[in-house]
Design a protein around this motif. Structure first.
Motif, PDB file in Angstrom:
ATOM      1  N   LYS A  38     136.402 -70.866 -57.557  1.00 32.74           N
ATOM      2  CA  LYS A  38     136.575 -70.421 -58.937  1.00 32.74           C
ATOM      3  C   LYS A  38     136.230 -68.941 -59.086  1.00 32.74           C
ATOM      4  O   LYS A  38     135.151 -68.493 -58.720  1.00 32.74           O
ATOM      5  N   SER A  39     137.193 -68.219 -59.631  1.00 30.49           N
ATOM      6  CA  SER A  39     137.013 -66.816 -59.961  1.00 30.49           C
ATOM      7  C   SER A  39     137.358 -66.667 -61.442  1.00 30.49           C
ATOM      8  O   SER A  39     137.504 -67.658 -62.153  1.00 30.49           O
ATOM      9  N   ASN A  40     137.480 -65.435 -61.913  1.00 30.22           N
ATOM     10  CA  ASN A  40     137.912 -65.202 -63.298  1.00 30.22           C
ATOM     11  C   ASN A  40     138.505 -63.805 -63.383  1.00 30.22           C
ATOM     12  O   ASN A  40     138.481 -63.029 -62.414  1.00 30.22           O
ATOM     13  N   TYR A  41     139.050 -63.478 -64.548  1.00 32.73           N
ATOM     14  CA  TYR A  41     139.730 -62.185 -64.676  1.00 32.73           C
ATOM     15  C   TYR A  41     138.774 -61.012 -64.499  1.00 32.73           C
ATOM     16  O   TYR A  41     139.166 -59.963 -63.981  1.00 32.73           O
ATOM     17  N   GLY A  42     137.539 -61.171 -64.926  1.00 32.49           N
ATOM     18  CA  GLY A  42     136.567 -60.099 -64.742  1.00 32.49           C
ATOM     19  C   GLY A  42     136.315 -59.804 -63.277  1.00 32.49           C
ATOM     20  O   GLY A  42     136.302 -58.643 -62.846  1.00 32.49           O
ATOM     21  N   GLN A  43     136.121 -60.862 -62.497  1.00 33.54           N
ATOM     22  CA  GLN A  43     135.892 -60.686 -61.064  1.00 33.54           C
ATOM     23  C   GLN A  43     137.127 -60.139 -60.361  1.00 33.54           C
ATOM     24  O   GLN A  43     137.029 -59.249 -59.512  1.00 33.54           O
ATOM     25  N   VAL A  44     138.303 -60.676 -60.712  1.00 29.86           N
ATOM     26  CA  VAL A  44     139.545 -60.201 -60.097  1.00 29.86           C
ATOM     27  C   VAL A  44     139.746 -58.714 -60.393  1.00 29.86           C
ATOM     28  O   VAL A  44     140.148 -57.945 -59.514  1.00 29.86           O
ATOM     29  N   ALA A  45     139.458 -58.288 -61.623  1.00 30.34           N
ATOM     30  CA  ALA A  45     139.618 -56.882 -61.987  1.00 30.34           C
ATOM     31  C   ALA A  45     138.718 -55.983 -61.145  1.00 30.34           C
ATOM     32  O   ALA A  45     139.172 -54.962 -60.609  1.00 30.34           O
TER      33      ALA A  45
END
Length: 295
Positions: A38-45
């Motif tokens: 699990k990741s999220n847009y904040g981490q991906v950015a």
């Protein structure tokens, strides 16, 4: 009185917006091992910016094609934004093509770096002698997961981005600057490269969200089985980030049982793929008396 402010439509602005407005929205991936990550847009950015700055430090220039043989996972999302955002071109390679076509595509695109899943190492090991432009191979794994390989200057993805800057600022690019590159399958001769611009990519993603198209919104939970190496997965990686849709990425696990479990565990609302995939899913659900109520 004055006109509305002018801004250039660049792919990097999409992930910046996602990081600012809905950083906690999840991006769920199934890894090669089957593990759920699990990741999220904040981490991906942040990790996309680390990648972009690392490519810049390596010496990748604006407009150069950076190759990838990658599955639908969070690391591929990072590459979508990190490569294009820093001004290079995200060159997605269809790993299902004949090796001779893959050689032609890599040489025609003049890839200096290729990012690849560990499972594709044998394919590239067999052809690397015929790909003289490639200087380095980056395997999409951690240092601990690195397999033994004869690929030139092989390094793990996590090592490659380790010294990158998560506060890196995307350069201002012209709207018609190249953003992505995808080759045809070469059924009538050598594969033909199709180049996407930042502007065309953003406009396509906007339209994908329309009610008469894919009807994507902030309440959508999207599972794209359509490969991210094929016409940018119909623009879903961009459209989802524009509107804060949760993404569920299946990796290599696209059989009926695997998809059914992901749909149920992550409450997927939108499924994207071709009929053969859905026939397999339909057969599995019928045989096991399963109803996918969230879709």
């Amino acid at each position: 009185m004055s006109n509305m402010q002018s801004w250039k439509q660049n792919v990097g602005s999409i992930i910046n917006y996602a990081e600012r407005i809905f950083p906690e929205v999840e991006i769920v991936s199934r890894a090669l091992s089957g593990e759920i990550v699990k990741s999220n847009y904040g981490q991906v950015a942040k990790r996309a910016k680390k990648l972009g700055s690392s490519l810049e430090a390596y010496g990748i220039k604006h407009g150069q094609n950076v190759g990838s043989l990658a599955l639908n996972t969070y690391r591929n999302m990072e590459m979508y934004y990190g490569i294009s955002g820093m001004g290079a071109v995200m060159h997605t390679i269809n790993f299902r093509l004949h090796p001779e076509q893959v050689v032609y595509i890599i040489n025609h695109a003049e890839n200096r770096i290729i990012f690849l899943e560990t499972v594709f190492a044998p394919l590239l090991e067999a052809i690397q002698a015929n790909c003289p432009t490639v200087e380095q191979y980056v395997l999409l794994c951690s240092k601990e997961e690195m397999p033994e390989t004869t690929l030139k200057d092989a390094i793990s993805y996590e090592e490659f981005i380790d010294d990158g800057d998560e506060s890196y600022e995307w350069p201002e690019l012209e709207e018609d600057a190249p953003c992505g590159l995808c080759y045809t399958s070469g059924t009538t001769g050598n594969p033909k490269g199709v180049l996407y611009s930042h502007r065309s990519t953003i406009l396509h993603a906007w339209y994908a969200c329309a009610a008469n198209a894919m009807n994507i919104s902030s309440t959508s939970v999207i599972l794209p089985v359509v490969p991210m190496f094929h016409v940018n997965a119909w623009g879903i990686p961009y459209a989802a980030a524009m509107f804060g849709s949760k993404l569920v990425l299946p990796g290599p696990h696209t059989g009926g049982e695997a998809i059914s479990k992901l749909v149920q565990s992550e409450h997927v609302t939108n499924l994207m793929g071709v009929p053969t995939v859905w026939l397999d899913l339909l057969n599995f659900t019928r045989e096991n008396n399963i109803t996918l109520e969230s879709v």
